[in-house]
Design a protein around this motif. Sequence first.
Motif, mmCIF file in Angstrom:
data_model
loop_
_atom_site.group_PDB
_atom_site.id
_atom_site.type_symbol
_atom_site.label_atom_id
_atom_site.label_comp_id
_atom_site.label_asym_id
_atom_site.label_seq_id
_atom_site.Cartn_x
_atom_site.Cartn_y
_atom_site.Cartn_z
ATOM 1 N N LYS A 112 0.855 -1.190 0.000
ATOM 2 C CA LYS A 112 0.000 0.000 0.000
ATOM 3 C C LYS A 112 0.887 1.235 0.000
ATOM 4 N N LEU A 113 0.748 2.021 -1.053
ATOM 5 C CA LEU A 113 1.602 3.190 -1.239
ATOM 6 C C LEU A 113 0.901 4.471 -0.805
ATOM 7 N N PRO A 114 1.645 5.360 -0.130
ATOM 8 C CA PRO A 114 1.062 6.647 0.254
ATOM 9 C C PRO A 114 0.946 7.562 -0.963
ATOM 10 N N LEU A 115 -0.022 8.440 -0.926
ATOM 11 C CA LEU A 115 -0.219 9.396 -2.018
ATOM 12 C C LEU A 115 0.562 10.660 -1.703
ATOM 13 N N LEU A 116 1.755 10.735 -2.237
ATOM 14 C CA LEU A 116 2.635 11.873 -1.981
ATOM 15 C C LEU A 116 2.690 12.769 -3.212
ATOM 16 N N GLU A 117 3.080 14.008 -2.990
ATOM 17 C CA GLU A 117 3.034 15.008 -4.068
ATOM 18 C C GLU A 117 4.254 14.992 -4.977
ATOM 19 N N THR A 118 5.429 14.646 -4.444
ATOM 20 C CA THR A 118 6.648 14.710 -5.249
ATOM 21 C C THR A 118 7.385 13.373 -5.216
ATOM 22 N N TYR A 119 8.219 13.172 -6.227
ATOM 23 C CA TYR A 119 9.023 11.953 -6.264
ATOM 24 C C TYR A 119 9.997 11.903 -5.089
ATOM 25 N N ASP A 120 10.579 13.035 -4.723
ATOM 26 C CA ASP A 120 11.522 13.057 -3.598
ATOM 27 C C ASP A 120 10.856 12.588 -2.303
ATOM 28 N N GLN A 121 9.622 13.011 -2.076
ATOM 29 C CA GLN A 121 8.888 12.552 -0.895
ATOM 30 C C GLN A 121 8.654 11.042 -0.963
ATOM 31 N N PHE A 122 8.286 10.572 -2.153
ATOM 32 C CA PHE A 122 8.026 9.148 -2.339
ATOM 33 C C PHE A 122 9.295 8.341 -2.098
ATOM 34 N N LYS A 123 10.408 8.768 -2.677
ATOM 35 C CA LYS A 123 11.689 8.075 -2.522
ATOM 36 C C LYS A 123 12.105 8.035 -1.053
ATOM 37 N N GLU A 124 11.985 9.153 -0.383
ATOM 38 C CA GLU A 124 12.346 9.218 1.033
ATOM 39 C C GLU A 124 11.480 8.264 1.856
ATOM 40 N N SER A 125 10.198 8.223 1.558
ATOM 41 C CA SER A 125 9.272 7.350 2.262
ATOM 42 C C SER A 125 9.613 5.876 2.033
ATOM 43 N N MET A 126 9.863 5.502 0.786
ATOM 44 C CA MET A 126 10.204 4.119 0.465
ATOM 45 C C MET A 126 11.535 3.723 1.087
ATOM 46 N N ASP A 127 12.538 4.575 0.950
ATOM 47 C CA ASP A 127 13.857 4.278 1.514
ATOM 48 C C ASP A 127 13.783 4.113 3.031
ATOM 49 N N PHE A 128 13.015 4.967 3.687
ATOM 50 C CA PHE A 128 12.886 4.875 5.142
ATOM 51 C C PHE A 128 12.209 3.561 5.539
ATOM 52 N N ALA A 129 11.128 3.231 4.850
ATOM 53 C CA ALA A 129 10.397 2.002 5.175
ATOM 54 C C ALA A 129 11.269 0.763 4.950
ATOM 55 N N LEU A 130 11.960 0.707 3.817
ATOM 56 C CA LEU A 130 12.787 -0.452 3.517
ATOM 57 C C LEU A 130 14.007 -0.533 4.432
ATOM 58 N N GLY A 131 14.523 0.613 4.814
ATOM 59 C CA GLY A 131 15.705 0.631 5.677
ATOM 60 C C GLY A 131 15.396 0.343 7.138
#
Length: 141
Positions: A114-133
């Motif tokens: 389930k992916l969050p609805l974020l406004e920018t790619y940078d926000q999305f990347k940061e969110s994914m990297d944080f979750a996976l890390g």
Amino acid sequence: MYPESFKPLMCHEPPALTSEIMDQLFNIRLSSVGSTKRSAEERVVLFWRYYLQNVEEEEEGPSKLAKMLGFSTGATVITPVRFSPQPSIEFLHEQSVSPSRRLPMANTCINCLKLPLLETYDQFKESMDFALGNTQGFGRE
């Protein structure tokens, strides 16, 4: 006499994960065409695909793709019987209003990311990297 000839028939060798394989593996569940939710979801699908390509190009790309698969399904490789149910992507509409809850979530019982609805790619990347890390991966690491 020729054991190597039969190895592909008798022993499963999981394919190396690529951004294309990961993209094709997940069934993306979008809202109805024309709905207000659909445009936000389509934006995040573009972020998802761009993120997969960027991860693949990184030095730790294959291991990070495996971690993404593990986060979503509990398995870090594609098994010979594939997945049942097929991995899917859904969207966290209710969480888009809360800035403190902008992380992806997964339900490994139903292979759903389930992916969050974020406004920018940078926000999305940061969110994914944080979750996976910051995931334990069922204690396998």
